[in-house]
Motif scaffolding. Structure first.
Motif, mmCIF file in Angstrom:
data_model
loop_
_atom_site.group_PDB
_atom_site.id
_atom_site.type_symbol
_atom_site.label_atom_id
_atom_site.label_comp_id
_atom_site.label_asym_id
_atom_site.label_seq_id
_atom_site.Cartn_x
_atom_site.Cartn_y
_atom_site.Cartn_z
ATOM 1 N N CYS A 224 0.835 -1.213 0.000
ATOM 2 C CA CYS A 224 0.000 0.000 0.000
ATOM 3 C C CYS A 224 0.863 1.254 0.000
ATOM 4 N N ILE A 225 1.977 1.215 0.745
ATOM 5 C CA ILE A 225 2.855 2.399 0.785
ATOM 6 C C ILE A 225 3.370 2.696 -0.631
ATOM 7 N N LYS A 226 3.732 1.653 -1.355
ATOM 8 C CA LYS A 226 4.261 1.855 -2.709
ATOM 9 C C LYS A 226 3.162 2.313 -3.676
ATOM 10 N N ILE A 227 1.972 1.736 -3.517
ATOM 11 C CA ILE A 227 0.860 2.134 -4.408
ATOM 12 C C ILE A 227 0.498 3.600 -4.145
ATOM 13 N N ALA A 228 0.434 3.950 -2.869
ATOM 14 C CA ALA A 228 0.064 5.324 -2.510
ATOM 15 C C ALA A 228 1.068 6.313 -3.104
ATOM 16 N N ASP A 229 2.356 5.980 -2.989
ATOM 17 C CA ASP A 229 3.412 6.865 -3.518
ATOM 18 C C ASP A 229 3.348 6.980 -5.029
ATOM 19 N N THR A 230 3.127 5.847 -5.678
ATOM 20 C CA THR A 230 3.212 5.831 -7.146
ATOM 21 C C THR A 230 1.946 6.378 -7.793
ATOM 22 N N GLY B 249 -0.769 8.061 -6.114
ATOM 23 C CA GLY B 249 -1.483 9.170 -5.468
ATOM 24 C C GLY B 249 -2.713 8.789 -4.690
ATOM 25 N N PHE B 250 -2.674 7.615 -4.046
ATOM 26 C CA PHE B 250 -3.790 7.218 -3.181
ATOM 27 C C PHE B 250 -3.495 7.621 -1.734
ATOM 28 N N MET B 251 -4.554 7.764 -0.946
ATOM 29 C CA MET B 251 -4.356 7.897 0.485
ATOM 30 C C MET B 251 -4.460 6.496 1.096
ATOM 31 N N HIS B 252 -3.469 6.162 1.918
ATOM 32 C CA HIS B 252 -3.413 4.829 2.516
ATOM 33 C C HIS B 252 -4.049 4.850 3.898
ATOM 34 N N LEU B 253 -5.116 4.082 4.078
ATOM 35 C CA LEU B 253 -5.754 3.979 5.392
ATOM 36 C C LEU B 253 -5.653 2.541 5.865
ATOM 37 N N SER B 254 -4.807 2.305 6.870
ATOM 38 C CA SER B 254 -4.704 0.961 7.424
ATOM 39 C C SER B 254 -5.688 0.839 8.591
ATOM 40 N N ALA B 255 -6.642 -0.072 8.454
ATOM 41 C CA ALA B 255 -7.644 -0.231 9.525
ATOM 42 C C ALA B 255 -6.956 -0.609 10.836
ATOM 43 N N GLY B 256 -5.957 -1.497 10.763
ATOM 44 C CA GLY B 256 -5.230 -1.908 11.973
ATOM 45 C C GLY B 256 -4.533 -0.717 12.623
ATOM 46 N N ASP B 257 -3.909 0.140 11.801
ATOM 47 C CA ASP B 257 -3.221 1.320 12.354
ATOM 48 C C ASP B 257 -4.223 2.279 12.990
ATOM 49 N N LEU B 258 -5.385 2.450 12.365
ATOM 50 C CA LEU B 258 -6.398 3.344 12.955
ATOM 51 C C LEU B 258 -6.836 2.804 14.321
ATOM 52 N N LEU B 259 -6.976 1.475 14.409
ATOM 53 C CA LEU B 259 -7.371 0.875 15.697
ATOM 54 C C LEU B 259 -6.256 1.039 16.728
ATOM 55 N N ARG B 260 -5.018 0.845 16.305
ATOM 56 C CA ARG B 260 -3.889 0.994 17.249
ATOM 57 C C ARG B 260 -3.761 2.444 17.716
ATOM 58 N N HIS C 44 -9.378 11.862 -3.028
ATOM 59 C CA HIS C 44 -10.585 11.084 -3.342
ATOM 60 C C HIS C 44 -10.264 9.634 -3.717
ATOM 61 N N LYS C 45 -8.982 9.252 -3.609
ATOM 62 C CA LYS C 45 -8.595 7.866 -3.943
ATOM 63 C C LYS C 45 -8.018 7.209 -2.688
ATOM 64 N N PHE C 46 -8.634 6.144 -2.253
ATOM 65 C CA PHE C 46 -8.247 5.547 -0.975
ATOM 66 C C PHE C 46 -7.892 4.071 -1.131
ATOM 67 N N LEU C 47 -6.839 3.681 -0.400
ATOM 68 C CA LEU C 47 -6.520 2.258 -0.232
ATOM 69 C C LEU C 47 -6.923 1.921 1.189
ATOM 70 N N ILE C 48 -7.885 1.050 1.352
ATOM 71 C CA ILE C 48 -8.279 0.659 2.702
ATOM 72 C C ILE C 48 -7.662 -0.711 2.965
ATOM 73 N N ASP C 49 -6.665 -0.685 3.836
ATOM 74 C CA ASP C 49 -5.763 -1.829 4.039
ATOM 75 C C ASP C 49 -6.253 -2.642 5.250
ATOM 76 N N VAL D 256 1.517 -5.642 -9.060
ATOM 77 C CA VAL D 256 0.441 -4.746 -8.624
ATOM 78 C C VAL D 256 0.288 -3.566 -9.592
ATOM 79 N N ARG D 257 1.439 -3.098 -10.069
ATOM 80 C CA ARG D 257 1.460 -1.871 -10.874
ATOM 81 C C ARG D 257 0.443 -1.887 -12.032
ATOM 82 N N PRO D 258 0.389 -2.981 -12.837
ATOM 83 C CA PRO D 258 -0.530 -2.941 -13.984
ATOM 84 C C PRO D 258 -2.003 -2.778 -13.580
ATOM 85 N N VAL D 259 -2.354 -3.251 -12.393
ATOM 86 C CA VAL D 259 -3.757 -3.123 -11.949
ATOM 87 C C VAL D 259 -4.120 -1.650 -11.874
ATOM 88 N N PHE D 260 -3.231 -0.847 -11.300
ATOM 89 C CA PHE D 260 -3.521 0.579 -11.120
ATOM 90 C C PHE D 260 -3.257 1.366 -12.397
#
Ligand code: UDP
Ligand code: MG
Length: 239
Positions: A69-75, A77-88, A130-135, A227-231
């Motif tokens: 997710c970190i790499k996808i967000a960087d490449t 332009g997504f915002m990375h939201l890790s559900a586990g991190d939000l809970l922690r 407006h683009k989110f990765l929900i991890d 992963v890259r070709p998907v995005f």
């Protein structure tokens, strides 16, 4: 920033009224024009309220969701939201749910949907992106249904990092991040929860034709090249 009540399409575009369709079409043209001229931000901010492009990123514990997710967000332009991190973060901030969340995570169980969805909702609605990765979410069918109901939106695509159990165990026990759940006992429970509760969510999206399965064995860069070709393919959809 996004609010559910103003999401025009697909509700309007699937309407039988051609007048409404025309109005929606004009709005879209104006919306994309406005996006061009008024200071777009780092994630493609639109000054208009816009339906978010949601990607769910799923896979067992240690399958590489967060790292990719970190790499996808960087490449892309997504915002990375890790559900586990939000809970922690909730645990660390001593919120009223903190103790319950901590116990649930220690047990490898799933935090009640309304708690997790509320945290994700807060992030999405306060973001200019407006683009989110929900991890790491949704982890259960109940999570999925609660998200759709509360947010009124479905993911456009779902990634699944498919990784053999022994590889996931090796990665989790070797990652030394000081997490209360990175031990063999909790890991066994998390793997059982993944098979019993999370795989049905993955199957659901496969049937809907939204699932992209990535073989998650290999180096970080090797996996990112899958992963890259998907995005790259759906970049137009995300604008
Ligand atoms: N968790 C949860 N709901 C979620 C995401 C995480 O209850 O939507 C809890 C669950 O107990 C899980 C733990 O948080 O085992 C850690 O999740 P995370 O995604 O951080 O773990 P990873 O899969 O990345 O190892
Ligand atoms: Mg993670």
């Amino acid at each position: 920033m996004w609010r559910r009540v103003v999401s025009l399409s697909p509700v309007i575009s699937s309407s039988k009224s051609s007048l409404l369709n025309q109005a929606a079409y004009r709005f879209r043209i104006w919306e994309s024009f406005a996006t061009e001229i008024i200071n777009p931000g780092k994630c493609g901010i639109s000054p208009m309220e816009k339906t978010p492009f949601i990607t769910f990123v799923l896979g067992g514990p240690g399958s590489g969701k967060g790292t990719q997710c970190i790499k996808i967000a960087d490449t892309f332009g997504f915002m990375h939201l890790s559900a586990g991190d939000l809970l922690r973060t909730e645990i660390a901030s001593n919120s009223e749910d903190g103790a319950m969340i901590l116990n649930t995570i220690k047990e490898g169980k799933i935090v009640p949907s309304e708690v997790t969805v509320k945290l994700i909702q807060r992030e999405i609605e306060s973001s200019d992106c407006h683009k989110f990765l929900i991890d790491g979410f949704p982890r259960t069918e109940e999570n999925r249904i609660a998200f759709e109901k509360i947010m009124g939106v479905e993911p456009k695509i779902v990634l699944f990092f498919d990784c053999p159990e022994e590889e996931m165990v090796k990665r989790v026990l070797g990652r030394n991040e000081g997490r209360v759940d990175d031990n063999i006992d909790t890991m066994k429970k998390r793997l059982n929860v993944f098979t019993a509760l999370s795989l049905p969510v993955i199957n659901y999206y496969e049937k809907k034709g939204k699932l992209y399965t990535i073989n998650a064995v290999g180096s970080v860069d090797e996996i990112f090249e899958k992963v890259r070709p998907v995005f790259a393919e759906c970049e137009e959809m995300t604008q």
